[in-house]
Design a protein around this motif. Sequence first.
Motif, PDB file in Angstrom:
ATOM      1  N   ASP A  65       0.826  -1.202   0.000  1.00 29.91           N
ATOM      2  CA  ASP A  65       0.000   0.000   0.000  1.00 29.91           C
ATOM      3  C   ASP A  65       0.860   1.252   0.000  1.00 29.91           C
ATOM      4  OD1 ASP A  65      -3.102  -0.538   1.803  1.00 29.91           O
ATOM      5  OD2 ASP A  65      -2.669   0.099  -0.263  1.00 29.91           O
ATOM      6  N   GLY A  66       0.661   2.076  -1.018  1.00 29.91           N
ATOM      7  CA  GLY A  66       1.387   3.344  -1.021  1.00 29.91           C
ATOM      8  C   GLY A  66       2.750   3.303  -1.672  1.00 29.91           C
ATOM      9  N   GLY A  67       3.209   2.127  -2.033  1.00 29.40           N
ATOM     10  CA  GLY A  67       4.545   2.119  -2.635  1.00 29.40           C
ATOM     11  C   GLY A  67       5.091   0.720  -2.766  1.00 29.40           C
ATOM     12  N   VAL A  68       6.399   0.608  -2.535  1.00 25.27           N
ATOM     13  CA  VAL A  68       7.038  -0.712  -2.575  1.00 25.27           C
ATOM     14  C   VAL A  68       7.800  -0.920  -1.286  1.00 25.27           C
ATOM     15  CG1 VAL A  68       7.281  -0.866  -5.074  1.00 25.27           C
ATOM     16  CG2 VAL A  68       9.040   0.274  -3.738  1.00 25.27           C
ATOM     17  N   GLU A  69       8.095  -2.180  -0.998  1.00 18.24           N
ATOM     18  CA  GLU A  69       8.817  -2.483   0.223  1.00 18.24           C
ATOM     19  C   GLU A  69      10.265  -2.808  -0.112  1.00 18.24           C
ATOM     20  OE1 GLU A  69       7.124  -5.530   2.643  1.00 18.24           O
ATOM     21  OE2 GLU A  69       9.048  -5.909   3.607  1.00 18.24           O
ATOM     22  N   LEU A  70      11.173  -2.055   0.494  1.00 19.53           N
ATOM     23  CA  LEU A  70      12.601  -2.308   0.298  1.00 19.53           C
ATOM     24  C   LEU A  70      13.280  -2.102   1.636  1.00 19.53           C
ATOM     25  CD1 LEU A  70      15.037  -2.794  -1.641  1.00 19.53           C
ATOM     26  CD2 LEU A  70      15.154  -0.310  -1.894  1.00 19.53           C
ATOM     27  N   ALA A  71      14.171  -3.027   1.982  1.00 21.37           N
ATOM     28  CA  ALA A  71      14.936  -2.909   3.236  1.00 21.37           C
ATOM     29  C   ALA A  71      13.997  -2.708   4.423  1.00 21.37           C
ATOM     30  CB  ALA A  71      15.934  -1.752   3.151  1.00 21.37           C
ATOM     31  N   ASN A  72      12.941  -3.508   4.460  1.00 20.13           N
ATOM     32  CA  ASN A  72      11.966  -3.463   5.568  1.00 20.13           C
ATOM     33  C   ASN A  72      11.339  -2.088   5.727  1.00 20.13           C
ATOM     34  OD1 ASN A  72      12.774  -6.086   6.005  1.00 20.13           O
ATOM     35  ND2 ASN A  72      14.286  -5.526   7.548  1.00 20.13           N
ATOM     36  N   THR A  73      11.360  -1.304   4.674  1.00 22.61           N
ATOM     37  CA  THR A  73      10.731   0.028   4.739  1.00 22.61           C
ATOM     38  C   THR A  73       9.775   0.162   3.573  1.00 22.61           C
ATOM     39  OG1 THR A  73      12.979   0.738   5.256  1.00 22.61           O
ATOM     40  CG2 THR A  73      11.291   2.457   5.093  1.00 22.61           C
ATOM     41  N   VAL A  74       8.780   0.998   3.761  1.00 27.22           N
ATOM     42  CA  VAL A  74       7.892   1.273   2.633  1.00 27.22           C
ATOM     43  C   VAL A  74       8.400   2.528   1.941  1.00 27.22           C
ATOM     44  CG1 VAL A  74       5.570   1.910   1.921  1.00 27.22           C
ATOM     45  CG2 VAL A  74       5.898   0.221   3.733  1.00 27.22           C
ATOM     46  N   LEU A  75       8.740   2.387   0.654  1.00 23.40           N
ATOM     47  CA  LEU A  75       9.167   3.529  -0.138  1.00 23.40           C
ATOM     48  C   LEU A  75       7.991   4.012  -0.950  1.00 23.40           C
ATOM     49  CD1 LEU A  75      12.642   2.681  -1.740  1.00 23.40           C
ATOM     50  CD2 LEU A  75      12.123   4.491  -0.112  1.00 23.40           C
ATOM     51  N   PRO A  76       7.613   5.282  -0.777  1.00 25.66           N
ATOM     52  CA  PRO A  76       6.477   5.766  -1.577  1.00 25.66           C
ATOM     53  C   PRO A  76       6.883   5.920  -3.038  1.00 25.66           C
ATOM     54  CG  PRO A  76       7.396   7.522  -0.225  1.00 25.66           C
ATOM     55  CD  PRO A  76       8.142   6.283   0.143  1.00 25.66           C
ATOM     56  N   LEU A  77       5.991   5.462  -3.944  1.00 27.66           N
ATOM     57  CA  LEU A  77       6.248   5.583  -5.375  1.00 27.66           C
ATOM     58  C   LEU A  77       5.537   6.819  -5.914  1.00 27.66           C
ATOM     59  CD1 LEU A  77       5.816   1.985  -6.854  1.00 27.66           C
ATOM     60  CD2 LEU A  77       7.908   3.304  -6.723  1.00 27.66           C
ATOM     61  N   PRO A  78       6.112   7.462  -6.904  1.00 28.02           N
ATOM     62  CA  PRO A  78       5.402   8.576  -7.543  1.00 28.02           C
ATOM     63  C   PRO A  78       4.092   8.083  -8.144  1.00 28.02           C
ATOM     64  CG  PRO A  78       7.669   8.462  -8.320  1.00 28.02           C
ATOM     65  CD  PRO A  78       7.434   7.252  -7.492  1.00 28.02           C
ATOM     66  N   GLY A  79       3.138   8.976  -8.185  1.00 26.53           N
ATOM     67  CA  GLY A  79       1.793   8.643  -8.663  1.00 26.53           C
ATOM     68  C   GLY A  79       1.732   7.935  -9.999  1.00 26.53           C
ATOM     69  N   SER A 107       1.990  -7.301  -8.809  1.00 27.67           N
ATOM     70  CA  SER A 107       2.141  -7.387  -7.368  1.00 27.67           C
ATOM     71  C   SER A 107       3.582  -7.122  -6.964  1.00 27.67           C
ATOM     72  CB  SER A 107       1.735  -8.780  -6.874  1.00 27.67           C
ATOM     73  OG  SER A 107       2.536  -9.740  -7.530  1.00 27.67           O
ATOM     74  N   GLU A 108       4.464  -7.103  -7.961  1.00 28.94           N
ATOM     75  CA  GLU A 108       5.844  -6.733  -7.671  1.00 28.94           C
ATOM     76  C   GLU A 108       6.407  -6.076  -8.933  1.00 28.94           C
ATOM     77  OE1 GLU A 108       8.069 -10.266  -6.862  1.00 28.94           O
ATOM     78  OE2 GLU A 108       8.020 -10.902  -8.948  1.00 28.94           O
TER      79      GLU A 108
END
Lengths: 362, 288
Positions: free
Chosen positions: A251-265, A277-278
């Motif tokens: 939700d809201g982005g992608v998961e990298l390094a156990n963090t959620v990175l927000p993706l541009p719209g 899904s990935e």
Amino acid sequence: MANVKYVSASRVYAKDTPPAVNALDLDIQDGEFMVLVGPSGSGKTTALRMLAGLEPLDGGRVEIGDRDVTFVPPKDRDIAMVFQNYALYPQKTVADNMGFALKMQGVNKEERDRRVREAARLLDLDDSLLDRKPKQLSGGQRQRVAMGRAIVREPQVFLMDEPLSNLDAKLRVQTRSQIAELQHRLGITTVYVTHDQVEAMTMGHRVAVLSGGNLQQCASPRELYENPVNQFVAGFIGSPAMNLQTVPMVDGGVELANTVLPLPGPIQTAAKGAGLSELVLGIRPEHLHLANGAGELPGDVILVEELGADALLHVRLAGTDSPVVARAEGRRPPALGAHVTFSVQPDDMFAFHPVTGARLAG
Amino acid sequence: MTAATAAPIRTTSEDPRRRREMAGKVGWGVVAWVVSIAFFLPVLWMVITAFKPESAAETWPPQFVFRPTLSEFSLVFSGMGPYLTHSVIATIGSTILVLLLGVPASYALSVRPVKRWRDGLFFFISTKMLPIVAAIGPLYVIALKTHLLDSIWLLIILYTAMNLPLAIWMIRSFMLEVPSELLEAARLDGAGRIREITSVILPITTPGLVSTALICVIFAWNELFLALNLTITNAATMPMFLISSVPQEGLYIAHLSAAATVASIPVIIVGWIAQRSLVRGLSMGAIK
């Protein structure tokens, strides 16, 4: 007018094998320095040889100056080629080497000598070298004789097949700029093949990236760097290479390094539209900014490559297997084993389709 | 601080392993010398005997100490004139023809191969598989009908045919060594086929051509069977002269030795000059 056109040009070596060059469409302007770049087996040398007439076409056509030269023999195409191993005639002197093509064309001796001397002057080849045999010359001198042989013909198109690959690193850098400057001065359309993306980026007006016989993208170096059209181009252009990781969408982005990175719209929209899904996330090393503890992406330094002005950090981000490369200041880079954090701007992120490799939105 | 102890350096006489290696090398060296001398001994004996007067030639035990004389040599020189001339003409003539025909043929089988080049190559080699004894009957009949019996032209033609397959294989392997980039550069420069051969290929393959020519010279010079059966006086060659030195009445060893020595000299000189390129040429043909 000496523009060059590949129109759906194809070359297939054996039946039922993938084509070495697959329906290549390329428009090269008059006076342009076009670089064909790609890994081994990408078809770049085959494409050059098709233009030279040393390889027949199995489909499509090639045009030089708006003239269809597909079935014209090499000597009548008004081209000159510099080979990777120079291909200098070993039993002839430098002057004879350079003048051989003119001799075949029936040019008289005085004119031949004049043009040879002029080309030698242009290339900083001493007059005393003109009477030597190739085996008495250094690698750099031989390379210049090979170029002189091409220049002397005053062709419509220069073809160069990895001419710098046999030179040592320092000479390569020096000769690179000399070739670019020479082409600018003479204004002759040039098609240059290399596997070295640094050469491609520094020398070409436009660069055509090939892979597996297919043209991936043809654009200016800046455009290729900032707007790669697919994962291959993104990973090929730029040194060190762009970091590419397959990451799951959340939700809201992608998961990298156990963090959620927000993706541009736009990227999110494109990804959702394709039902993914990935996706493959791409971040260039210089866009991973070292943040002292405040960054979103934590990791451990496993290798530091000191280049002097910069340092390249190989970092294993939390929760990932393959390390990423980040560019840092050369003065006081983090130590080996240090725990670091990075921040990254959303605008610096690239996203690619995990299956096709196509760039998502942007 | 204790001084570091390094492994002591042992000289050859102390180190058992190196001693064994040296012994092995010396042993093989001795074997090589023995074998070489064994092979060379008959030739050496022939040359020594050539300088003996006939009376001292066939004695038992063999004489090593004698008064050398050139009487047998002068006998040889007085008789061998025409034979020598015929040999020279046949050898040089056939070698020139072999080169003139072999270079274009090799070109057509290597650099710009014709469609069925493999079959062509095999055909050439297959002609060497036929025992010459089987062919001599038909050859004799053909020579008879074409009035070429006992003619030097017959020998030139036959020696050319005899050497051509080998020459083609050798020249071909040398032509294959010419880098293809060089030929492409010549094509781009506008060289047609003839120019490609004369300006690019021939200068590079000249050493190969020389060694091919020398091998052809050796084979043509030493050829006996065809000369024996197809010539008698007008085209008799040096090997025939040697045969004639073995008369029915008895063996004139000294005379024969002198004749053989004289007959061998040209080929030995040729082989000496060309030894390096001969080895290269022969082994190239084998590998490629």
